[in-house]
Motif scaffolding. Structure first.
Motif, PDB file in Angstrom:
ATOM      1  N   THR A   7      82.633 110.945 -82.470  1.00  0.00           N
ATOM      2  CA  THR A   7      83.457 111.596 -83.486  1.00  0.00           C
ATOM      3  C   THR A   7      82.718 111.564 -84.817  1.00  0.00           C
ATOM      4  O   THR A   7      81.922 110.658 -85.077  1.00  0.00           O
ATOM      5  CB  THR A   7      84.824 110.901 -83.659  1.00  0.00           C
ATOM      6  N   SER A   8      82.986 112.547 -85.629  1.00  0.00           N
ATOM      7  CA  SER A   8      82.363 112.636 -86.943  1.00  0.00           C
ATOM      8  C   SER A   8      83.432 112.916 -87.991  1.00  0.00           C
ATOM      9  O   SER A   8      84.074 113.973 -87.957  1.00  0.00           O
ATOM     10  CB  SER A   8      81.304 113.751 -86.953  1.00  0.00           C
ATOM     11  N   GLY A   9      83.669 111.961 -88.866  1.00  0.00           N
ATOM     12  CA  GLY A   9      84.657 112.139 -89.930  1.00  0.00           C
ATOM     13  C   GLY A   9      86.066 112.360 -89.422  1.00  0.00           C
ATOM     14  O   GLY A   9      86.871 113.001 -90.093  1.00  0.00           O
ATOM     15  N   THR A  11      89.743 112.378 -88.878  1.00  0.00           N
ATOM     16  CA  THR A  11      90.813 112.015 -89.805  1.00  0.00           C
ATOM     17  C   THR A  11      92.127 112.631 -89.352  1.00  0.00           C
ATOM     18  O   THR A  11      92.160 113.779 -88.907  1.00  0.00           O
ATOM     19  CB  THR A  11      90.489 112.517 -91.233  1.00  0.00           C
ATOM     20  N   THR A  18      97.589 108.292 -94.207  1.00  0.00           N
ATOM     21  CA  THR A  18      96.378 108.531 -93.426  1.00  0.00           C
ATOM     22  C   THR A  18      96.334 107.548 -92.278  1.00  0.00           C
ATOM     23  O   THR A  18      96.100 106.349 -92.471  1.00  0.00           O
ATOM     24  CB  THR A  18      95.114 108.381 -94.297  1.00  0.00           C
ATOM     25  N   ASP A  21      91.084 107.433 -90.655  1.00  0.00           N
ATOM     26  CA  ASP A  21      90.406 107.738 -91.914  1.00  0.00           C
ATOM     27  C   ASP A  21      88.888 107.848 -91.712  1.00  0.00           C
ATOM     28  O   ASP A  21      88.171 106.859 -91.726  1.00  0.00           O
ATOM     29  CB  ASP A  21      90.727 106.630 -92.930  1.00  0.00           C
ATOM     30  N   HIS A  22      88.414 109.085 -91.466  1.00  0.00           N
ATOM     31  CA  HIS A  22      86.986 109.372 -91.363  1.00  0.00           C
ATOM     32  C   HIS A  22      86.270 108.415 -90.399  1.00  0.00           C
ATOM     33  O   HIS A  22      85.321 107.716 -90.767  1.00  0.00           O
ATOM     34  CB  HIS A  22      86.324 109.330 -92.750  1.00  0.00           C
ATOM     35  N   ASP A  24      83.841 107.475 -87.454  1.00  0.00           N
ATOM     36  CA  ASP A  24      82.639 107.907 -86.746  1.00  0.00           C
ATOM     37  C   ASP A  24      82.449 106.967 -85.557  1.00  0.00           C
ATOM     38  O   ASP A  24      81.821 105.909 -85.681  1.00  0.00           O
ATOM     39  CB  ASP A  24      81.409 107.861 -87.652  1.00  0.00           C
ATOM     40  N   THR A  46      93.973 107.556 -82.662  1.00  0.00           N
ATOM     41  CA  THR A  46      92.606 107.988 -82.349  1.00  0.00           C
ATOM     42  C   THR A  46      92.500 108.442 -80.901  1.00  0.00           C
ATOM     43  O   THR A  46      91.892 109.473 -80.594  1.00  0.00           O
ATOM     44  CB  THR A  46      91.612 106.841 -82.609  1.00  0.00           C
ATOM     45  N   GLU A  58      90.953 116.520 -90.173  1.00  0.00           N
ATOM     46  CA  GLU A  58      89.547 116.803 -90.467  1.00  0.00           C
ATOM     47  C   GLU A  58      88.692 116.185 -89.362  1.00  0.00           C
ATOM     48  O   GLU A  58      89.153 115.346 -88.594  1.00  0.00           O
ATOM     49  CB  GLU A  58      89.110 116.168 -91.805  1.00  0.00           C
ATOM     50  N   GLY A  59      87.434 116.610 -89.324  1.00  0.00           N
ATOM     51  CA  GLY A  59      86.481 115.966 -88.441  1.00  0.00           C
ATOM     52  C   GLY A  59      86.291 116.674 -87.111  1.00  0.00           C
ATOM     53  O   GLY A  59      86.984 117.643 -86.792  1.00  0.00           O
ATOM     54  N   ARG A 210      90.506 102.792 -90.678  1.00  0.00           N
ATOM     55  CA  ARG A 210      89.064 102.806 -90.939  1.00  0.00           C
ATOM     56  C   ARG A 210      88.322 101.956 -89.921  1.00  0.00           C
ATOM     57  O   ARG A 210      88.751 100.858 -89.596  1.00  0.00           O
ATOM     58  CB  ARG A 210      88.783 102.271 -92.346  1.00  0.00           C
TER      59      ARG A 210
END
Length: 313
Positions: A7-9, A11, A18, A21-22, A24, A46, A58-59, A210
């Motif tokens: 995963t990349s970023g 969110t 949130t 949160d971003h 990776d 997730t 996002e992401g 995070r």
């Protein structure tokens, strides 16, 4: 080695909250990845994002080497087995009949049922109604259903929840052997590091959405290793040695708690204490709690304490 999840970023927001949160996340093929964090940390969210059950704010997500999107979502999910939160089953049907229902939904031949029930050791109980199953049996049935169709990836959300110690041990052994027995890479979540450290190859630690740490167990040990508990027959003599050696300590229930020390330094210190006739009874390595590891990873005790007070761990 191929990366099976990346995963990349990543969110996910719900209004002003949130949940993820971003993040990776990177999981290589062929092993067991432990996804660890307290309740409410963002583990289940997730996993739902990875399965396309909810859409990211996002992401990007890559599964089995392909970007996850609407066009290929179903094709990728056919190669993925999952058990999110509690296993779903019909109590009035038998274990085998529940598997037949899922075979129809997945387009998997019934002959695969015998294989998966054997893996989770439910062959002899396949004719029982699920309402007669224990919690551990229901969890194993959920994993059997996730294995239908020989998926390349298994996503298991806290599969040991509510199990007794014997059930937890059985589940650990089952999951530990999945890559070899079934050829499936496993992403498993838990809120207890101690539950997973015996079976995982890699660890990701998440808190308040995070990803705080991602790496091997040996690397994590540098954060999880706590102080040393030194027990002796003559505490006053022990303290004299510790002061002479310049080793800080705290007194705790008839013992001395020392900071984490390198093995060579600890061995030399214990030998000195023994030679000085302090009477060494035992030396124990303390392990930090998950909350203490969070504080170590963030490197900010004051901020970590605030988060802990606000959290629903």
């Amino acid at each position: 080695m191929r990366t099976i999840i990346e995963t990349s970023g990543l969110t996910k927001r719900y209004g002003g909250h949130t949940a993820v949160d971003h993040v990776d996340l990177s999981m290589p093929e062929g092993g067991v990845y432990g996804f660890i964090g307290p309740n409410g940390a963002g583990k289940s969210t997730t996993m739902k994002l990875l399965l396309g059950l909810i859409h990211p704010t996002e992401g990007e997500i890559t599964l089995l080497g392909e970007p996850l999107g609407e066009r290929n979502r179903l094709a990728l999910l056919r190669q993925t087995g999952s058990l999110i939160e509690t296993p779903s089953s019909y109590g009035h049907l038998t274990g085998e009949e529940n598997c037949r229902v899922l075979c129809d939904l997945k387009g998997v031949p019934y002959r695969d049922i015998g294989r998966v029930l054997d893996i989770v050791q439910l062959t002899q109980d396949k004719g029982k109604k699920v309402k007669q199953y224990s919690l551990g049996m229901r969890q194993r049935l959920g994993i059997a259903q996730a294995l239908l169709g020989e998926p390349k990836l298994l996503i298991l959300d806290e599969p040991t929840n509510g199990l007794d110690p014997a059930g937890i041990q059985e589940m650990r052994e089952l999951i530990r052997t999945m890559p070899q027995r079934c050829g499936a890479s496993v992403l498993i979540s838990s809120h207890l590091l101690s539950e997973l450290e015996q079976i995982v190859d890699l660890v990701g630690i998440i808190r308040e959405g995070r990803l705080l740490f991602q790496g091997g167990l040996e690397e994590l040990q540098t954060h999880s290793r706590g102080g040393i508990v030194l027990r002796t027959l003559h505490p006053q003599q022990t303290e004299r040695v510790l002061k002479e050696e310049g080793v800080p300590f705290e007194r705790e229930a008839g013992a001395h708690v020392l900071p984490a020390l390198k093995d060579a330094v600890l061995a030399r210190l214990v030998q000195t204490v023994a030679v000085r006739n302090a009477g060494v009874i035992g030396v124990e390595q303390k392990t930090k709690s998950l909350e203490e590891i969070f504080l170590s990873l963030t490197g900010n005790r004051e901020e970590g304490t605030t988060h802990a007070a606000d959290s629903t761990c």
